[in-house]
Design a protein around this motif. Structure first.
Motif, mmCIF file in Angstrom:
data_model
loop_
_atom_site.group_PDB
_atom_site.id
_atom_site.type_symbol
_atom_site.label_atom_id
_atom_site.label_comp_id
_atom_site.label_asym_id
_atom_site.label_seq_id
_atom_site.Cartn_x
_atom_site.Cartn_y
_atom_site.Cartn_z
ATOM 1 N N SER A 144 -10.523 20.594 -27.135
ATOM 2 C CA SER A 144 -10.036 21.502 -28.163
ATOM 3 C C SER A 144 -9.134 22.564 -27.549
ATOM 4 O O SER A 144 -9.104 22.765 -26.344
ATOM 5 C CB SER A 144 -11.222 22.171 -28.874
ATOM 6 O OG SER A 144 -11.825 23.116 -28.027
ATOM 7 N N ALA A 145 -8.416 23.279 -28.423
ATOM 8 C CA ALA A 145 -7.522 24.335 -27.972
ATOM 9 C C ALA A 145 -8.300 25.483 -27.341
ATOM 10 O O ALA A 145 -7.788 26.201 -26.510
ATOM 11 C CB ALA A 145 -6.688 24.840 -29.144
ATOM 12 N N LYS A 146 -9.536 25.668 -27.748
ATOM 13 C CA LYS A 146 -10.376 26.710 -27.171
ATOM 14 C C LYS A 146 -10.972 26.236 -25.866
ATOM 15 O O LYS A 146 -11.360 25.096 -25.722
ATOM 16 C CB LYS A 146 -11.524 27.043 -28.136
ATOM 17 C CG LYS A 146 -11.251 28.196 -29.022
ATOM 18 C CD LYS A 146 -12.542 28.570 -29.721
ATOM 19 C CE LYS A 146 -12.403 29.930 -30.332
ATOM 20 N NZ LYS A 146 -13.555 30.310 -31.061
ATOM 21 N N SER A 147 -11.090 27.128 -24.939
ATOM 22 C CA SER A 147 -11.723 26.809 -23.662
ATOM 23 C C SER A 147 -13.194 26.488 -23.893
ATOM 24 O O SER A 147 -13.850 27.101 -24.728
ATOM 25 C CB SER A 147 -11.596 28.012 -22.722
ATOM 26 O OG SER A 147 -12.496 27.895 -21.659
ATOM 27 N N ALA A 148 -13.708 25.537 -23.136
ATOM 28 C CA ALA A 148 -15.112 25.161 -23.265
ATOM 29 C C ALA A 148 -16.034 26.329 -22.925
ATOM 30 O O ALA A 148 -17.159 26.382 -23.385
ATOM 31 C CB ALA A 148 -15.420 23.969 -22.371
ATOM 32 N N GLU A 149 -15.533 27.282 -22.110
ATOM 33 C CA GLU A 149 -16.371 28.409 -21.729
ATOM 34 C C GLU A 149 -16.351 29.530 -22.757
ATOM 35 O O GLU A 149 -17.139 30.450 -22.691
ATOM 36 C CB GLU A 149 -15.923 28.970 -20.369
ATOM 37 C CG GLU A 149 -16.252 28.062 -19.215
ATOM 38 C CD GLU A 149 -15.000 27.632 -18.466
ATOM 39 O OE1 GLU A 149 -13.993 28.341 -18.509
ATOM 40 O OE2 GLU A 149 -15.055 26.565 -17.846
ATOM 41 N N THR A 150 -15.401 29.495 -23.688
ATOM 42 C CA THR A 150 -15.285 30.555 -24.679
ATOM 43 C C THR A 150 -16.191 30.244 -25.859
ATOM 44 O O THR A 150 -16.086 29.190 -26.461
ATOM 45 C CB THR A 150 -13.823 30.677 -25.171
ATOM 46 O OG1 THR A 150 -12.992 30.899 -24.048
ATOM 47 C CG2 THR A 150 -13.672 31.796 -26.149
ATOM 48 N N THR A 151 -17.077 31.161 -26.155
ATOM 49 C CA THR A 151 -17.917 30.986 -27.332
ATOM 50 C C THR A 151 -17.720 32.186 -28.240
ATOM 51 O O THR A 151 -17.642 33.325 -27.774
ATOM 52 C CB THR A 151 -19.404 30.862 -26.965
ATOM 53 O OG1 THR A 151 -19.801 32.010 -26.233
ATOM 54 C CG2 THR A 151 -19.677 29.615 -26.152
ATOM 55 N N GLU A 152 -17.618 31.910 -29.514
ATOM 56 C CA GLU A 152 -17.447 32.990 -30.478
ATOM 57 C C GLU A 152 -18.808 33.585 -30.798
ATOM 58 O O GLU A 152 -19.787 32.872 -31.001
ATOM 59 C CB GLU A 152 -16.791 32.443 -31.751
ATOM 60 C CG GLU A 152 -16.370 33.531 -32.700
ATOM 61 C CD GLU A 152 -15.563 33.011 -33.876
ATOM 62 O OE1 GLU A 152 -15.379 33.774 -34.829
ATOM 63 O OE2 GLU A 152 -15.133 31.841 -33.844
ATOM 64 N N GLN A 153 -18.853 34.893 -30.811
ATOM 65 C CA GLN A 153 -20.085 35.606 -31.111
ATOM 66 C C GLN A 153 -20.002 36.202 -32.513
ATOM 67 O O GLN A 153 -18.936 36.657 -32.940
ATOM 68 C CB GLN A 153 -20.312 36.740 -30.102
ATOM 69 C CG GLN A 153 -20.480 36.266 -28.674
ATOM 70 C CD GLN A 153 -21.793 35.542 -28.452
ATOM 71 O OE1 GLN A 153 -22.852 36.015 -28.812
ATOM 72 N NE2 GLN A 153 -21.719 34.360 -27.875
ATOM 73 N N LEU A 154 -21.120 36.185 -33.208
ATOM 74 C CA LEU A 154 -21.256 36.851 -34.507
ATOM 75 C C LEU A 154 -22.451 37.780 -34.428
ATOM 76 O O LEU A 154 -23.385 37.526 -33.662
ATOM 77 C CB LEU A 154 -21.532 35.842 -35.627
ATOM 78 C CG LEU A 154 -20.461 34.859 -36.029
ATOM 79 C CD1 LEU A 154 -20.981 33.961 -37.150
ATOM 80 C CD2 LEU A 154 -19.221 35.585 -36.490
ATOM 81 N N ASP A 155 -22.449 38.816 -35.229
ATOM 82 C CA ASP A 155 -23.653 39.599 -35.453
ATOM 83 C C ASP A 155 -24.258 39.108 -36.749
ATOM 84 O O ASP A 155 -23.582 39.101 -37.791
ATOM 85 C CB ASP A 155 -23.329 41.090 -35.583
ATOM 86 C CG ASP A 155 -23.208 41.784 -34.250
ATOM 87 O OD1 ASP A 155 -23.599 41.192 -33.223
ATOM 88 O OD2 ASP A 155 -22.729 42.924 -34.224
ATOM 89 N N VAL A 156 -25.512 38.676 -36.705
ATOM 90 C CA VAL A 156 -26.240 38.322 -37.915
ATOM 91 C C VAL A 156 -26.886 39.607 -38.408
ATOM 92 O O VAL A 156 -27.575 40.299 -37.652
ATOM 93 C CB VAL A 156 -27.303 37.238 -37.645
ATOM 94 C CG1 VAL A 156 -28.107 36.951 -38.908
ATOM 95 C CG2 VAL A 156 -26.639 35.966 -37.130
ATOM 96 N N VAL A 157 -26.630 39.944 -39.671
ATOM 97 C CA VAL A 157 -27.145 41.172 -40.262
ATOM 98 C C VAL A 157 -28.037 40.776 -41.433
ATOM 99 O O VAL A 157 -27.555 40.239 -42.427
ATOM 100 C CB VAL A 157 -26.005 42.098 -40.743
ATOM 101 C CG1 VAL A 157 -26.573 43.400 -41.309
ATOM 102 C CG2 VAL A 157 -25.016 42.363 -39.609
ATOM 103 N N LEU A 158 -29.332 41.038 -41.287
ATOM 104 C CA LEU A 158 -30.288 40.740 -42.349
ATOM 105 C C LEU A 158 -30.551 42.033 -43.107
ATOM 106 O O LEU A 158 -31.025 43.023 -42.533
ATOM 107 C CB LEU A 158 -31.581 40.185 -41.763
ATOM 108 C CG LEU A 158 -32.624 39.709 -42.766
ATOM 109 C CD1 LEU A 158 -32.093 38.541 -43.588
ATOM 110 C CD2 LEU A 158 -33.889 39.289 -42.043
#
Length: 167
Positions: free
Chosen positions: A2-16
């Motif tokens: 993929s165009a994204k590097s395998a080492e790059t992971t997208e982070q999200l904040d889960v807000v409950l």
């Protein structure tokens, strides 16, 4: 590749959110988002051990969490740090909303637990739901929440049921 590097992971904040307040916020790795179904992976975000009697959540546990923009629940696969499946914890919620790096979910009190071996399917917190006043404030949402819990229980009661929701 993929165009994204395998080492790059997208982070999200889960807000409950519960009763208009943030109940918990925690970082999670985005596993996938197809526009409707959002999957994240996160370590147990609670402080220390939480023993419910039927399961213990503890440091090292990993939750693979599934949220939908059109469903009134979230399904969370719970694994111990060594990879052993503990079971599935399901929250009845309003449909999830993703805004940038936040995934916001409103907890509607009802929950369901299914053990890894399928022998225990437990409806949880129905008393809290009744006491919340949602049925009086928002009868349509209360009806959707009750239907969601019934649907989750039906899926959880058959072999492979909750897993089939995740595809």
């Amino acid at each position: 590749m993929s165009a994204k590097s395998a080492e790059t992971t997208e982070q999200l904040d889960v807000v409950l959110v519960k009763a208009g307040r943030t109940k918990i916020r925690y970082p999670a790795e985005l596993v996938g988002d197809d526009g409707n179904h959002v999957t994240v992976r996160a370590a147990w975000a609670g402080g220390g051990v939480r023993d419910f009697g039927f399961v213990r959540f503890e440091p090292g546990d990993v939750f693979t969490e599934h949220y939908w923009r059109d469903r009134w629940y979230a399904v969370k696969e719970v694994r111990a740090g060594d990879g052993t499946l503990k079971g599935w914890y399901c929250d009845v919620t309003r449909p999830a909303v993703r805004s940038g790096a936040e995934l916001v979910v409103e907890d509607l009190d009802l929950d369901l637990w299914r053990s890894a071996d399928g022998t225990d399917v437990l409806r949880l917190d129905e008393d809290e739901f009744a006491e919340s006043g949602l049925a009086e404030r928002d009868p349509e949402a209360a009806g959707a929440a009750a239907t969601a819990l019934d649907e989750l229980e039906a899926f959880a009661s058959v072999d492979g049921g909750l897993e089939s929701l995740l595809v």
